[in-house]
Scaffold this active site. Structure first.
Site, PDB file in Angstrom:
ATOM      1  CE1 TYR A 142      -3.108  -2.918   0.123  1.00 52.50           C
ATOM      2  CE2 TYR A 142      -4.270  -1.746   1.840  1.00 52.50           C
ATOM      3  CZ  TYR A 142      -4.202  -2.784   0.944  1.00 52.50           C
ATOM      4  OH  TYR A 142      -5.230  -3.683   0.857  1.00 52.50           O
ATOM      5  CE  LYS A 189       1.054 -17.961  -2.259  1.00 57.87           C
ATOM      6  NZ  LYS A 189       0.200 -19.162  -2.230  1.00 57.87           N
ATOM      7  CG  ASP A 221      -2.731 -20.061  -0.561  1.00 61.72           C
ATOM      8  OD1 ASP A 221      -2.086 -20.057   0.504  1.00 61.72           O
ATOM      9  OD2 ASP A 221      -2.336 -20.659  -1.586  1.00 61.72           O
ATOM     10  CG  ASP A 245      -7.736  -4.014   3.313  1.00 66.08           C
ATOM     11  OD1 ASP A 245      -8.718  -3.830   4.065  1.00 66.08           O
ATOM     12  OD2 ASP A 245      -7.621  -3.458   2.209  1.00 66.08           O
ATOM     13  CG  ASP A 249     -13.517  -6.187   4.372  1.00 66.78           C
ATOM     14  OD1 ASP A 249     -13.114  -5.567   5.379  1.00 66.78           O
ATOM     15  OD2 ASP A 249     -14.074  -5.626   3.404  1.00 66.78           O
TER      16      ASP A 249
HETATM   17  C1  IPM Z   1      -9.728  -0.498   5.864  1.00 67.95           C
HETATM   18  C2  IPM Z   1     -10.081   0.137   4.545  1.00 67.95           C
HETATM   19  C3  IPM Z   1      -8.920   0.995   4.082  1.00 67.95           C
HETATM   20  C4  IPM Z   1      -7.732   0.101   3.866  1.00 67.95           C
HETATM   21  C5  IPM Z   1      -9.203   1.827   2.829  1.00 67.95           C
HETATM   22  C6  IPM Z   1     -10.422   2.695   2.995  1.00 67.95           C
HETATM   23  C7  IPM Z   1      -7.991   2.632   2.425  1.00 67.95           C
HETATM   24  O1  IPM Z   1     -10.419  -0.817   3.603  1.00 67.95           O
HETATM   25  O2  IPM Z   1      -9.509   0.228   6.849  1.00 67.95           O
HETATM   26  O3  IPM Z   1      -9.663  -1.725   5.925  1.00 67.95           O
HETATM   27  O4  IPM Z   1      -7.570  -0.493   2.801  1.00 67.95           O
HETATM   28  O5  IPM Z   1      -6.923  -0.015   4.774  1.00 67.95           O
HETATM   29 MN    MN Z   2     -10.466  -2.860   4.369  1.00 69.77          MN
END
Ligand code: IPM
Ligand code: MN
Length: 371
Positions: A142, A189, A221, A245, A249
């Site tokens: 990132y 990985k 993975d 990240d 999710d």
């Molecule tokens: C998170 C979000 C952020 C990230 C974005 C909004 C830049 O997805 O806090 O997980 O990728 O870190």
């Molecule tokens: Mn995120």
């Protein structure tokens, strides 16, 4: 206790969920005789609209003179489908993390019994799931050098890690493991990536300083699969920026709603608290978004201030709402309550305004409080 809190409402549902946290923090302040003051700063699409900059210097300065940062959400659809946009709301969040040295993101994944039916998983798989993802937040792909060639046919993003960056976040993860069930899983990985091999080497070395912690290693993975088939096996997951990240999710699905999950981004001097969800523009301004992710982030902020009784009370209040069906539309599409009402109920709980033997039918949910 006196605390100065920088508030960044941000985009989409950010303002309305964060307002509930402020309401609830005010209740905590009244109940426990603290003084919390709030100062507001701009970030994200709203900041680009007003200043041209997703993170104006004033906002950074505000954060630096505060004790903690309470953050809403960032992102706007008008940037998502424009690959050539020069400025993006998300840059504001990445920059604040870097500038304030918030190198570790703590994302707890807990399931709530009253919501088990919402999870796509069978009950026996998710009962008692309780783990923490520690995501490295200021390095890796990132933040690496980005390049797009002149005729726009080739692009690259460098993934770079220095051992110092791995060490400091690894120590945070081991410290959490020591306070918990003492199992740390490094997700990487290493069968393909050089950066991952460095992570593995550094973590193996550091592990020697924590003989009470059992360390295991999973390729990302395979970890993605294990989070689905056996989430109970995890206690503390340590991982690099992008993998963290993605798997956070993924892990949020276990709980039944992304709207419930809080996070704390910490470093050496400051910390930022935000729900893990995004700006959810479709719901913005409708008073339907789930404020619990923000309120539980405020609870993490109270823990950070060493106000653990207060933090626990907020978590208890959230649990009480969930157990009694006081939930937003994402959780129950038929019987649901507004964002503001959920905040009111949590305030009532904190300030002891909930009758001890209450029953839902006897309650009038209107603008503020229970009768
Ligand atoms: C998170 C979000 C952020 C990230 C974005 C909004 C830049 O997805 O806090 O997980 O990728 O870190
Ligand atoms: Mn995120």
């Amino acid at each position: 206790m006196q605390k100065k809190i920088a508030v960044i409402l941000g985009d989409g549902i950010g303002p309305e969920v964060t307002q509930q946290s402020i309401k609830v923090l005010d209740s905590v302040a009244r109940q426990f005789k603290h003084q919390f003051s709030y100062e507001y700063g701009l970030m994200g699409a709203v900041a680009i609209d007003k200043t041209g900059d997703p993170l104006p210097d004033e906002t950074l300065a505000l954060c630096l003179r505060s004790d903690a940062i309470l953050f809403g959400a960032v992102g706007h659809p008008k940037y998502d489908n424009d690959p050539l946009a020069k400025v993006r709301p998300e840059h504001g969040l990445l920059k604040i993390r870097k500038e304030l040295g918030l190198f570790a993101d703590i994302r707890p994944i807990t399931t709530y019994a009253p919501l088990h039916h919402l999870s796509p998983f069978k009950n026996n798989r998710i009962e008692g799931v309780d783990f923490i993802i520690i995501r490295e937040l200021t390095g890796g792909i990132y933040f690496g050098k980005k390049h797009l060639n002149e005729d726009q046919t080739q692009a690259s993003d460098d993934c770079v890690y220095h051992r110092n960056e791995i060490e400091r976040v690894a120590h945070v993860a081991f410290a959490y493991a020591l306070k918990r069930r003492k199992v740390l899983t490094l997700v990487d990985k290493a069968n393909v990536l050089e950066t991952s091999r460095l992570w593995r080497k550094v973590v193996q070395e550091i592990a020697a300083q924590y003989p009470d912690v059992t360390v295991d290693y999973l390729f990302v993975d395979h970890a993605a699969m294990q989070i689905i088939i056996n989430p109970k096996r995890f206690d503390v997951i340590l991982t690099e920026n992008m993998f963290g990240d993605i798997i956070s999710d993924e892990a949020s699905v276990i709980t039944g709603s992304l709207g419930l999950l809080p996070s704390a981004s910490v470093g050496n001097k400051l910390a930022l608290f935000k729900p893990i969800h995004g700006s959810y523009p479709q719901a913005a301004g409708k008073n339907i978004a789930n404020p619990n992710g923000s309120i539980l982030s405020a609870a993490m902020m109270l823990d950070y201030f060493a106000l653990s009784e207060e933090a626990e009370l907020l978590r208890e209040a959230v649990m009480w709402n969930l157990a009694n069906g006081f939930v937003t539309k994402d959780i129950d599409p038929i019987n649901n309550y507004s964002t503001a009402t959920i905040g009111d109920l949590i305030s009532d709980y904190v300030e002891n305004r909930i009758p001890s033997r209450m029953n839902k039918e006897n309650m009038v949910i209107s603008k503020s409080t229970i009768i």
